[in-house]
Motif scaffolding. Structure first.
Motif, PDB file in Angstrom:
ATOM      1  N   THR A 216    -127.910  11.717 -37.454  1.00  0.00           N
ATOM      2  CA  THR A 216    -128.956  10.750 -37.797  1.00  0.00           C
ATOM      3  C   THR A 216    -129.334  10.802 -39.270  1.00  0.00           C
ATOM      4  OG1 THR A 216    -130.844  12.240 -37.350  1.00  0.00           O
ATOM      5  CG2 THR A 216    -129.922  11.006 -35.485  1.00  0.00           C
ATOM      6  N   PHE A 217    -129.026  11.900 -39.957  1.00  0.00           N
ATOM      7  CA  PHE A 217    -129.445  11.985 -41.359  1.00  0.00           C
ATOM      8  C   PHE A 217    -128.331  12.303 -42.352  1.00  0.00           C
ATOM      9  CE2 PHE A 217    -130.107  16.338 -39.744  1.00  0.00           C
ATOM     10  CZ  PHE A 217    -129.523  17.107 -40.733  1.00  0.00           C
ATOM     11  N   VAL A 218    -127.205  12.860 -41.901  1.00  0.00           N
ATOM     12  CA  VAL A 218    -126.127  13.190 -42.843  1.00  0.00           C
ATOM     13  C   VAL A 218    -125.634  11.968 -43.620  1.00  0.00           C
ATOM     14  CG1 VAL A 218    -123.712  13.938 -43.004  1.00  0.00           C
ATOM     15  CG2 VAL A 218    -125.361  15.319 -41.736  1.00  0.00           C
ATOM     16  N   PRO A 219    -125.485  10.787 -42.979  1.00  0.00           N
ATOM     17  CA  PRO A 219    -125.052   9.619 -43.768  1.00  0.00           C
ATOM     18  C   PRO A 219    -126.029   9.236 -44.877  1.00  0.00           C
ATOM     19  CG  PRO A 219    -124.754   9.219 -41.416  1.00  0.00           C
ATOM     20  CD  PRO A 219    -125.553  10.476 -41.531  1.00  0.00           C
ATOM     21  N   LEU A 220    -127.273   9.724 -44.791  1.00  0.00           N
ATOM     22  CA  LEU A 220    -128.273   9.396 -45.809  1.00  0.00           C
ATOM     23  C   LEU A 220    -128.266  10.368 -46.984  1.00  0.00           C
ATOM     24  CD1 LEU A 220    -131.245   8.673 -43.372  1.00  0.00           C
ATOM     25  CD2 LEU A 220    -129.844   6.966 -44.570  1.00  0.00           C
ATOM     26  N   LEU A 221    -127.501  11.454 -46.902  1.00  0.00           N
ATOM     27  CA  LEU A 221    -127.475  12.472 -47.956  1.00  0.00           C
ATOM     28  C   LEU A 221    -126.612  11.998 -49.124  1.00  0.00           C
ATOM     29  CD1 LEU A 221    -127.178  15.673 -45.731  1.00  0.00           C
ATOM     30  CD2 LEU A 221    -129.198  14.878 -46.973  1.00  0.00           C
ATOM     31  N   THR A 222    -127.110  11.004 -49.832  1.00  0.00           N
ATOM     32  CA  THR A 222    -126.339  10.356 -50.896  1.00  0.00           C
ATOM     33  C   THR A 222    -126.770  10.771 -52.296  1.00  0.00           C
ATOM     34  OG1 THR A 222    -127.896   8.503 -50.982  1.00  0.00           O
ATOM     35  CG2 THR A 222    -126.047   8.330 -49.427  1.00  0.00           C
ATOM     36  N   GLY A 223    -127.964  11.357 -52.421  1.00  0.00           N
ATOM     37  CA  GLY A 223    -128.484  11.679 -53.740  1.00  0.00           C
ATOM     38  C   GLY A 223    -129.036  10.474 -54.481  1.00  0.00           C
ATOM     39  N   ARG A 224    -129.082   9.328 -53.813  1.00  0.00           N
ATOM     40  CA  ARG A 224    -129.552   8.104 -54.470  1.00  0.00           C
ATOM     41  C   ARG A 224    -131.041   7.864 -54.214  1.00  0.00           C
ATOM     42  NH1 ARG A 224    -124.581   5.742 -52.261  1.00  0.00           N
ATOM     43  NH2 ARG A 224    -125.858   4.766 -50.644  1.00  0.00           N
ATOM     44  N   THR A 225    -131.607   6.980 -54.998  1.00  0.00           N
ATOM     45  CA  THR A 225    -132.963   6.493 -54.771  1.00  0.00           C
ATOM     46  C   THR A 225    -132.876   5.032 -54.353  1.00  0.00           C
ATOM     47  OG1 THR A 225    -133.946   8.007 -56.394  1.00  0.00           O
ATOM     48  CG2 THR A 225    -135.220   6.045 -55.808  1.00  0.00           C
ATOM     49  N   GLU A 226    -133.491   4.695 -53.224  1.00  0.00           N
ATOM     50  CA  GLU A 226    -133.392   3.346 -52.682  1.00  0.00           C
ATOM     51  C   GLU A 226    -134.776   2.717 -52.550  1.00  0.00           C
ATOM     52  OE1 GLU A 226    -131.127   3.166 -49.100  1.00  0.00           O
ATOM     53  OE2 GLU A 226    -129.514   4.464 -49.862  1.00  0.00           O
ATOM     54  N   LYS A 227    -134.851   1.417 -52.793  1.00  0.00           N
ATOM     55  CA  LYS A 227    -136.093   0.661 -52.660  1.00  0.00           C
ATOM     56  C   LYS A 227    -136.154   0.040 -51.272  1.00  0.00           C
ATOM     57  CE  LYS A 227    -138.773  -3.060 -54.855  1.00  0.00           C
ATOM     58  NZ  LYS A 227    -138.808  -4.038 -55.987  1.00  0.00           N
ATOM     59  N   LYS A 228    -137.285   0.221 -50.589  1.00  0.00           N
ATOM     60  CA  LYS A 228    -137.441  -0.315 -49.244  1.00  0.00           C
ATOM     61  C   LYS A 228    -138.832  -0.918 -49.084  1.00  0.00           C
ATOM     62  CE  LYS A 228    -134.193   2.852 -46.986  1.00  0.00           C
ATOM     63  NZ  LYS A 228    -133.246   1.804 -46.606  1.00  0.00           N
ATOM     64  N   GLY A 229    -138.982  -1.814 -48.130  1.00  0.00           N
ATOM     65  CA  GLY A 229    -140.289  -2.340 -47.794  1.00  0.00           C
ATOM     66  C   GLY A 229    -141.132  -1.262 -47.139  1.00  0.00           C
ATOM     67  N   ILE A 230    -142.431  -1.280 -47.361  1.00  0.00           N
ATOM     68  CA  ILE A 230    -143.258  -0.181 -46.855  1.00  0.00           C
ATOM     69  C   ILE A 230    -143.410  -0.221 -45.336  1.00  0.00           C
ATOM     70  CG2 ILE A 230    -144.523   0.079 -49.006  1.00  0.00           C
ATOM     71  CD1 ILE A 230    -146.855  -1.383 -47.735  1.00  0.00           C
TER      72      ILE A 230
END
Length: 427
Positions: A216-230
């Protein structure tokens, strides 16, 4: 004519910007001196490789010189860190209030009341801590969030390795996990033995939870900063609910991939003041030291700290968690001469606990303030569930900041730029 609060804040931020070039100049200067010292040490090491061909007295002199330079280099590195903290403080576009407190004291409710956010961004709960990630909330006209994700290496070093260390130190285990692949493959023990401390036990549970939820979280380990709606960030900032944990389905632990979250929204309780609130989660959580919880990011990212307390019939006193927390907070930003300018304590008095609130105030004064000559921490009462009470509290904090921050900034500046750099130059 008296300046408005907004004008006072703008002037403080402008004065910081005027001080920034000299801080940056000294930072570059010390880095250059540090580099030269390191270069000389390396040349000495090169000569010592041929010590059998050099006179013994010369060898002894070289070793002594290396020792002196190493000491100087350590001083340089310390001052570089302090200059980085000062640069971070003076380059910010906001004045920031850090909010700290144990679980279930009303911290999240307080943040919601002031910022206008909801459970989707700042979860509240009556049980265990629900805020999993340190959040920064800024007054802004546009609503959005910036989520900084860890990469795989930082996830292992910042989250997994401390848990492994806790387990090994609290039992006879010798676990080793240095990669996602190892975490996925390792067979974690079911039990740790007898007379096992709570830190090791909870750390083992956390390792098991991370292992079970890897996908559930390994694909998110990108080191990036992403903009999302609150409206789409709860899973990145909050622990799963009991319903989610015991549903029999794979538990989403996306928050484990997150290093930090910055939320931008329009605070309903103030105007256009350039204000940030730093949510400091974790006080009282097992497996984390008070130092790592309360000092991380406080050196340059917080101008004032609000400590929230909540008295109950069984805890109407300044318990060890509160007093140790205050002791830790007293240690941050050592250049600030008055701790009472930096720290404010607030008792969440919701009218069901008025008598124990009085007891807590008396005990806090006894344990924290009575031995102080003048530098006492102000204690105020408020109601976290009352938006007007929360607005009054934050207006008090902002007013204190507008008054005291110029002196605190001057203290912080002199501590590094005058005292520390002067000592280096004399050396």
């Amino acid at each position: 004519m008296t300046q408005s609060l907004q004008q006072q804040i703008e002037e403080i931020l402008s004065e910081r910007k005027r001080s920034l070039p000299r801080v940056q100049e000294q930072y570059t200067h010390i880095r250059e001196r540090s580099s030269r010292a390191q270069s000389v040490i390396e040349r000495i090491d090169g000569l010592l490789n041929f010590s059998n061909k050099i006179d013994e007295e010369v060898v002894a002199e070289l070793i002594e010189k290396k020792s002196q330079l190493t000491s100087v280099l350590n001083d340089y590195e310390r001052i570089v860190r302090e200059l980085q903290d000062l640069e971070g403080r003076f380059s910010r576009d906001t004045i920031n209030i850090g909010v700290s407190g144990q679980a279930r004291v009303g911290k999240s409710t307080t943040l919601q009341s002031f910022s206008g956010l909801s459970d989707d961004q700042i979860p509240t709960g009556n049980g265990l801590p629900v805020t999993a990630v340190r959040s920064e909330i800024y007054n802004a006209q546009e609503n959005y969030a910036l989520i900084e994700f860890r990469d795989e290496d930082s996830f292992i070093s910042d989250y997994i390795s401390p848990l492994v260390e806790n387990v090994n130190n609290g039992s006879d285990q010798s676990l080793s996990i240095s990669s996602i692949a190892q975490l996925r493959a390792i067979s974690l023990p079911e039990i740790l033995g007898e007379n096992i401390g709570s830190v090791a036990s909870k750390s083992l549970d956390n390792l098991k939870e991370a292992q079970a939820s890897l996908d559930t979280f390994v694909p998110l380990l990108t080191g990036r900063t992403e903009k999302k709606g609150i409206d789409d960030i709860r899973r990145f900032v909050a622990y799963p609910t009991d319903e989610e944990k015991f549903s029999g389905k794979l538990v989403d632990r996306s928050y484990l991939a997150v290093n930090s979250v910055k939320i931008f929204c329009d605070f309903p309780s103030i105007g256009n003041e350039k204000v940030g609130i730093i949510d400091l989660p974790g006080l009282g959580e097992l497996g984390k030291s008070a130092e790592s919880i309360h000092t991380r990011g406080l050196e340059n990212n917080v101008d004032q700290i609000l400590l929230i307390m909540y008295p109950t019939p069984s805890s109407g006193y300044a318990n060890t968690s509160i007093t140790s927390n205050v002791d830790q907070l007293r240690s941050v930003q050592p250049g600030i001469s008055r701790r009472g300018d930096l720290i404010v304590a607030a008792i969440n008095n919701d009218d069901t606990n008025s008598e124990t609130a009085k007891t807590l105030r008396r005990d806090f004064e006894s344990a924290i303030n009575n031995s102080q000559k003048t530098d006492k921490i102000q204690v105020v009462d408020y109601r976290a569930i009352d938006e007007e009470s929360v607005r009054t509290l934050f207006n008090l904090l902002l007013g204190r900041l507008a008054s005291a921050l110029p002196t605190m900034d001057s203290d912080a500046y002199s501590y590094v730029m005058d005292k520390e750099l002067g000592n280096i130059d004399e050396g």
